[in-house]
Scaffold this motif. Structure first.
Motif, PDB file in Angstrom:
ATOM      1  N   PHE A 216       0.983  -1.292   0.066  1.00 47.69           N
ATOM      2  CA  PHE A 216      -0.091   0.066   0.012  1.00 47.69           C
ATOM      3  C   PHE A 216       0.704   1.337  -0.029  1.00 47.69           C
ATOM      4  CE2 PHE A 216      -2.769   2.848   3.057  1.00 47.69           C
ATOM      5  CZ  PHE A 216      -3.315   3.528   1.791  1.00 47.69           C
ATOM      6  N   THR A 217       1.990   1.343   0.826  1.00 54.74           N
ATOM      7  CA  THR A 217       2.729   2.315   1.000  1.00 54.74           C
ATOM      8  C   THR A 217       3.396   2.611  -0.277  1.00 54.74           C
ATOM      9  OG1 THR A 217       3.217   2.130   3.448  1.00 54.74           O
ATOM     10  CG2 THR A 217       4.728   3.487   2.085  1.00 54.74           C
ATOM     11  N   LYS A 218       3.928   1.398  -0.838  1.00 59.39           N
ATOM     12  CA  LYS A 218       4.788   1.698  -2.154  1.00 59.39           C
ATOM     13  C   LYS A 218       3.786   2.326  -3.498  1.00 59.39           C
ATOM     14  CE  LYS A 218       7.206  -1.345  -5.457  1.00 59.39           C
ATOM     15  NZ  LYS A 218       7.272  -2.803  -6.021  1.00 59.39           N
ATOM     16  N   VAL A 219       2.819   1.727  -3.345  1.00 60.18           N
ATOM     17  CA  VAL A 219       1.733   2.187  -4.571  1.00 60.18           C
ATOM     18  C   VAL A 219       1.304   3.544  -4.301  1.00 60.18           C
ATOM     19  CG1 VAL A 219      -0.496   1.852  -5.651  1.00 60.18           C
ATOM     20  CG2 VAL A 219       0.944  -0.214  -4.993  1.00 60.18           C
ATOM     21  N   PHE A 220       0.943   3.861  -2.993  1.00 60.53           N
ATOM     22  CA  PHE A 220       0.647   5.307  -2.655  1.00 60.53           C
ATOM     23  C   PHE A 220       1.718   6.120  -3.043  1.00 60.53           C
ATOM     24  CE2 PHE A 220      -0.234   8.835  -0.088  1.00 60.53           C
ATOM     25  CZ  PHE A 220      -1.634   9.005   0.108  1.00 60.53           C
ATOM     26  N   LYS A 221       3.001   5.912  -2.733  1.00 53.17           N
ATOM     27  CA  LYS A 221       4.271   6.881  -2.950  1.00 53.17           C
ATOM     28  C   LYS A 221       4.191   7.036  -4.531  1.00 53.17           C
ATOM     29  CE  LYS A 221       8.702   7.838  -1.419  1.00 53.17           C
ATOM     30  NZ  LYS A 221       9.806   7.280  -0.692  1.00 53.17           N
ATOM     31  N   LYS A 222       4.053   5.831  -5.243  1.00 50.88           N
ATOM     32  CA  LYS A 222       4.045   5.897  -6.757  1.00 50.88           C
ATOM     33  C   LYS A 222       3.117   7.011  -7.297  1.00 50.88           C
ATOM     34  CE  LYS A 222       3.403   3.094 -10.954  1.00 50.88           C
ATOM     35  NZ  LYS A 222       2.955   1.893 -11.327  1.00 50.88           N
ATOM     36  N   TYR A 223       1.952   7.117  -6.882  1.00 48.30           N
ATOM     37  CA  TYR A 223       0.694   8.015  -7.146  1.00 48.30           C
ATOM     38  C   TYR A 223       1.020   9.200  -6.802  1.00 48.30           C
ATOM     39  CZ  TYR A 223      -1.264   3.869  -9.953  1.00 48.30           C
ATOM     40  OH  TYR A 223      -1.362   3.300 -11.026  1.00 48.30           O
ATOM     41  N   THR A 224       1.330   9.383  -5.632  1.00 46.52           N
ATOM     42  CA  THR A 224       1.283  10.728  -4.905  1.00 46.52           C
ATOM     43  C   THR A 224       2.578  11.517  -4.630  1.00 46.52           C
ATOM     44  OG1 THR A 224       1.406   9.954  -2.556  1.00 46.52           O
ATOM     45  CG2 THR A 224      -0.816   9.974  -3.762  1.00 46.52           C
ATOM     46  N   GLY A 225       3.940  10.574  -4.555  1.00 45.73           N
ATOM     47  CA  GLY A 225       5.199  11.318  -4.423  1.00 45.73           C
ATOM     48  C   GLY A 225       5.663  11.127  -2.937  1.00 45.73           C
ATOM     49  N   MET A 226       4.512  10.723  -2.019  1.00 43.54           N
ATOM     50  CA  MET A 226       4.903  10.416  -0.512  1.00 43.54           C
ATOM     51  C   MET A 226       4.175   9.502  -0.027  1.00 43.54           C
ATOM     52  SD  MET A 226       2.202  13.705   0.729  1.00 43.54           S
ATOM     53  CE  MET A 226       2.839  15.103  -0.356  1.00 43.54           C
ATOM     54  N   THR A 227       4.579   9.058   1.127  1.00 40.96           N
ATOM     55  CA  THR A 227       4.069   7.990   2.051  1.00 40.96           C
ATOM     56  C   THR A 227       2.401   8.182   2.415  1.00 40.96           C
ATOM     57  OG1 THR A 227       4.864   8.801   4.235  1.00 40.96           O
ATOM     58  CG2 THR A 227       6.216   7.296   2.762  1.00 40.96           C
ATOM     59  N   PRO A 228       1.778   7.606   2.827  1.00 38.96           N
ATOM     60  CA  PRO A 228       0.340   7.725   3.292  1.00 38.96           C
ATOM     61  C   PRO A 228       0.301   8.611   4.523  1.00 38.96           C
ATOM     62  CG  PRO A 228       0.406   5.428   2.765  1.00 38.96           C
ATOM     63  CD  PRO A 228       1.850   5.915   2.522  1.00 38.96           C
ATOM     64  N   GLY A 229       1.536   8.314   5.497  1.00 36.54           N
ATOM     65  CA  GLY A 229       1.511   9.036   6.563  1.00 36.54           C
ATOM     66  C   GLY A 229       2.081  10.470   6.450  1.00 36.54           C
ATOM     67  N   ALA A 230       2.847  10.682   5.461  1.00 40.46           N
ATOM     68  CA  ALA A 230       3.276  12.111   5.226  1.00 40.46           C
ATOM     69  C   ALA A 230       2.097  12.829   4.729  1.00 40.46           C
ATOM     70  CB  ALA A 230       4.494  11.867   4.293  1.00 40.46           C
ATOM     71  N   TYR A 231       1.257  12.039   3.847  1.00 38.25           N
ATOM     72  CA  TYR A 231       0.141  12.584   3.030  1.00 38.25           C
ATOM     73  C   TYR A 231      -0.682  13.190   4.199  1.00 38.25           C
ATOM     74  CZ  TYR A 231      -3.875  13.528   0.189  1.00 38.25           C
ATOM     75  OH  TYR A 231      -4.914  14.176  -0.477  1.00 38.25           O
ATOM     76  N   ARG A 232      -1.033  12.382   5.184  1.00 36.39           N
ATOM     77  CA  ARG A 232      -1.807  12.780   6.222  1.00 36.39           C
ATOM     78  C   ARG A 232      -1.338  13.973   7.165  1.00 36.39           C
ATOM     79  NH1 ARG A 232      -4.166   8.052  10.110  1.00 36.39           N
ATOM     80  NH2 ARG A 232      -6.045   8.320   8.777  1.00 36.39           N
ATOM     81  N   GLU A 233       0.166  13.943   7.353  1.00 33.47           N
ATOM     82  CA  GLU A 233       0.484  15.144   8.206  1.00 33.47           C
ATOM     83  C   GLU A 233       0.441  16.359   7.294  1.00 33.47           C
ATOM     84  OE1 GLU A 233       4.491  13.638   8.934  1.00 33.47           O
ATOM     85  OE2 GLU A 233       3.731  11.879  10.316  1.00 33.47           O
ATOM     86  N   GLU A 234       0.725  16.328   6.204  1.00 33.16           N
ATOM     87  CA  GLU A 234       0.650  17.403   5.396  1.00 33.16           C
ATOM     88  C   GLU A 234      -0.786  18.000   5.457  1.00 33.16           C
ATOM     89  OE1 GLU A 234       2.271  18.202   1.060  1.00 33.16           O
ATOM     90  OE2 GLU A 234       0.041  17.327   0.813  1.00 33.16           O
ATOM     91  N   GLY A 235      -1.807  17.290   5.265  1.00 32.02           N
ATOM     92  CA  GLY A 235      -3.098  17.748   5.548  1.00 32.02           C
ATOM     93  C   GLY A 235      -3.571  18.435   6.899  1.00 32.02           C
ATOM     94  N   GLU A 236      -2.835  17.891   7.907  1.00 28.54           N
ATOM     95  CA  GLU A 236      -2.958  18.408   9.164  1.00 28.54           C
ATOM     96  C   GLU A 236      -2.299  19.733   9.512  1.00 28.54           C
ATOM     97  OE1 GLU A 236      -1.405  15.473  11.597  1.00 28.54           O
ATOM     98  OE2 GLU A 236      -3.085  14.051  11.646  1.00 28.54           O
ATOM     99  N   ALA A 237      -1.236  19.842   8.947  1.00 26.12           N
ATOM    100  CA  ALA A 237      -0.367  21.085   8.696  1.00 26.12           C
ATOM    101  C   ALA A 237      -1.260  22.157   8.116  1.00 26.12           C
ATOM    102  CB  ALA A 237       1.002  20.746   8.096  1.00 26.12           C
ATOM    103  N   GLU A 238      -1.719  21.603   7.108  1.00 27.43           N
ATOM    104  CA  GLU A 238      -2.482  22.895   6.169  1.00 27.43           C
ATOM    105  C   GLU A 238      -3.884  23.237   6.929  1.00 27.43           C
ATOM    106  OE1 GLU A 238      -3.636  20.785   2.450  1.00 27.43           O
ATOM    107  OE2 GLU A 238      -1.484  20.948   1.610  1.00 27.43           O
ATOM    108  N   GLY A 239      -4.364  22.084   7.784  1.00 23.29           N
ATOM    109  CA  GLY A 239      -5.645  22.588   8.492  1.00 23.29           C
ATOM    110  C   GLY A 239      -5.149  23.430   9.748  1.00 23.29           C
ATOM    111  N   ASN A 240      -4.224  23.188  10.397  1.00 24.71           N
ATOM    112  CA  ASN A 240      -3.795  24.117  11.577  1.00 24.71           C
ATOM    113  C   ASN A 240      -3.209  25.453  10.881  1.00 24.71           C
ATOM    114  OD1 ASN A 240      -3.874  22.097  13.373  1.00 24.71           O
ATOM    115  ND2 ASN A 240      -1.952  21.224  13.168  1.00 24.71           N
TER     116      ASN A 240
END
Length: 252
Positions: A216-240
């Motif tokens: 899952f992590t490998k495929v997610f990184k292929k399509y988004t350029g980041m790991t699922p955890g990093a994507y979630r953290e980015e969203g939290e940072a934007e929200g804050n």
């Protein structure tokens, strides 16, 4: 040609079936549904070429039916019927991209001309069969993406050869089946990572069809350029940063 008629009033629905059945081109199959939910179920089985729908229905109206049908690849031609002669409805109907907008009671000659025009615009029988298969396969994939899907499974379900389905996917989407499925799963995963923060990354991976968290992590990184955890953290940072705490969502 296959025509689906949707109206929540039984007497009107039966009258529409009779009028449209008589007005439609020879060989037309006519199906009927009493509400949007029933219509969507019928669409999965019969893939209508055009849907004639009332606007004002309880729980899910005509516009919501059109949106759901298009999102799931079940039908892309619609004729709206309504008893409300109001410009706002006409304008919204046109923006929705419907074929036409007719007021009740419908004129038999008017619907006959309209259906004849639609019938002429439909692809040849061979192309139509191919298009029908593609719509069914794509609709099933979008609805069951979280399950263990494969070309062999789809082939058995649709009574088609796996190679045919593979070629059809490439022709219609420009992608292989696996590439299309993974892209769709990642799109859903992105939504869940932002909206369901209480769920772990591993659980979200399983929810969208990835049993192996590393894959899952490998495929997610292929399509988004980041790991699922990093994507979630980015969203939290934007929200804050926006002062929204942890509520920031993702829409696509």
């Amino acid at each position: 040609m296959r025509v689906l008629i949707v109206d929540d009033e039984p007497l009107i629905l039966n009258g529409l079936v009779k009028i449209i059945g008589e007005a439609a081109p020879l060989g037309t199959e006519v199906f009927k549904a009493n509400n949007a939910f029933e219509a969507l179920d019928l669409m999965k089985d019969y893939m209508p070429d055009v849907t004639v729908t009332d606007l004002h229905m309880p729980e899910k109206n005509g516009f919501e039916l059109i949106e759901a049908a298009r999102d799931n690849g079940l039908c892309d031609r619609f004729i709206i019927l309504t008893g409300y002669d109001e410009f706002d409805y006409v304008r919204k109907a046109l923006r929705t991209g419907v074929v036409d907008y007719l007021l009740k009671p419908i004129d038999k000659n008017e619907i006959a001309v309209l259906l004849a025009r639609i019938n002429q615009e439909l692809p040849s029988e061979a192309d139509q069969e191919c298009s029908g298969h593609a719509k069914r396969i794509l609709a099933y994939t979008k609805t069951h993406y979280m399950n263990d899907l494969s070309l062999d499974h789809l082939a058995e379900l649709m009574n088609l050869h796996p190679n045919y389905i593979s070629s059809l996917f490439k022709k219609v989407t420009g992608e292989t089946f696996v590439s299309y499925l993974n892209a769709f799963r990642i799109k859903e995963a992105r939504k869940l990572l932002r909206s369901q923060r209480q769920l772990s990354v591993n659980v979200i991976g399983k929810k969208v069809g990835f049993e192996d968290k590393h894959y899952f992590t490998k495929v997610f990184k292929k399509y988004t350029g980041m790991t699922p955890g990093a994507y979630r953290e980015e969203g939290e940072a934007e929200g804050n940063a926006d002062g929204g705490g942890t509520s920031g969502g993702f829409s696509q």
